[in-house]
Design a protein around this motif. Structure first.
Motif, short mmCIF file in Angstrom:
data_model
loop_
_atom_site.label_atom_id
_atom_site.label_comp_id
_atom_site.label_asym_id
_atom_site.label_seq_id
_atom_site.Cartn_x
_atom_site.Cartn_y
_atom_site.Cartn_z
N ALA A 38 0.84 -1.20 0.00
CA ALA A 38 0.00 0.00 0.00
C ALA A 38 0.87 1.25 0.00
O ALA A 38 0.57 2.21 -0.72
CB ALA A 38 -0.93 -0.01 1.21
N GLU A 39 1.92 1.23 0.79
CA GLU A 39 2.83 2.38 0.81
C GLU A 39 3.44 2.60 -0.57
O GLU A 39 3.51 3.73 -1.05
CB GLU A 39 3.93 2.15 1.86
N LEU A 41 2.13 1.81 -3.33
CA LEU A 41 1.05 2.24 -4.21
C LEU A 41 0.54 3.64 -3.89
O LEU A 41 -0.36 4.15 -4.54
CB LEU A 41 -0.12 1.24 -4.12
N GLY A 42 1.12 4.25 -2.85
CA GLY A 42 0.72 5.60 -2.48
C GLY A 42 -0.53 5.67 -1.62
O GLY A 42 -1.16 6.72 -1.54
N LEU A 43 -0.88 4.57 -0.99
CA LEU A 43 -2.06 4.52 -0.13
C LEU A 43 -1.65 4.73 1.32
O LEU A 43 -0.56 4.35 1.72
CB LEU A 43 -2.77 3.17 -0.26
N SER A 44 -2.56 5.31 2.09
CA SER A 44 -2.28 5.49 3.52
C SER A 44 -3.60 5.43 4.29
O SER A 44 -4.68 5.47 3.70
CB SER A 44 -1.55 6.81 3.78
N ASP A 46 -6.91 4.61 6.07
CA ASP A 46 -7.97 3.63 5.83
C ASP A 46 -7.80 2.90 4.50
O ASP A 46 -8.12 1.72 4.38
CB ASP A 46 -9.35 4.29 5.88
N GLU A 47 -7.30 3.62 3.49
CA GLU A 47 -7.08 2.98 2.19
C GLU A 47 -6.02 1.89 2.30
O GLU A 47 -6.17 0.83 1.70
CB GLU A 47 -6.65 4.01 1.15
N ALA A 48 -4.97 2.15 3.05
CA ALA A 48 -3.91 1.15 3.24
C ALA A 48 -4.45 -0.05 4.01
O ALA A 48 -4.16 -1.20 3.66
CB ALA A 48 -2.72 1.76 3.97
N TYR A 51 -6.59 -2.08 1.69
CA TYR A 51 -5.77 -2.82 0.74
C TYR A 51 -5.15 -4.04 1.42
O TYR A 51 -5.11 -5.13 0.83
CB TYR A 51 -4.68 -1.93 0.14
N ASP A 75 -1.32 -5.45 -9.07
CA ASP A 75 -1.59 -4.08 -8.61
C ASP A 75 -0.39 -3.17 -8.86
O ASP A 75 -0.56 -2.01 -9.26
CB ASP A 75 -1.97 -4.10 -7.13
N LYS A 79 -0.37 0.12 -11.54
CA LYS A 79 -0.03 1.47 -11.09
C LYS A 79 1.39 1.89 -11.49
O LYS A 79 1.84 2.97 -11.13
CB LYS A 79 -0.15 1.57 -9.57
#
Length: 106
Positions: A38-39, A41-44, A46-48, A51, A75, A79
């Motif tokens: 997730a990191e 993929l640029g997620l943090s 709740d999104e992380a 994921y 994934d 991305k």
């Protein structure tokens, strides 16, 4: 119960416990891997977390780790995340060791 039966039962109980710990370690590894991916993929936040749950769920598609690998690989590819297959597999192995340590520690 004879001594042999006692030893056999103890062996079965130990095997069941080892399998349970390995299952928990695998699930924890998948969560850790999901957060790591997730990191990337640029997620943090709740999104992380969401994921990471997707990565955990991917492990129930088939026996082994290939379903998790394919999910994260797809994934990353979608991305454009530049992580090689070798790096991804290495991280999966490293995080399994971390997860086993965490599970054994309680």
């Amino acid at each position: 119960m004879s001594g042999f039966d006692d030893r056999e039962k103890a062996h079965e109980n130990r095997y069941a416990r080892e399998q349970e710990l390995e299952f928990k370690a695998g699930a924890r590894r998948n969560r850790l891997l999901g957060l790591w991916a997730a990191e990337k993929l640029g997620l943090s936040g709740d999104e992380a977390d969401a994921y990471a749950k997707e990565v955990i769920a991917a492990d129930f598609e088939e026996v082994g780790d290939e379903d998790v690998f394919r999910k994260v690989r797809a994934d990353f590819d979608a991305k454009g995340v530049a992580v090689s297959d070798i790096e991804l597999r290495h991280e999966m192995t490293r995080l399994l060791d971390v997860a086993r340590t965490q599970v054994q520690a309680g």
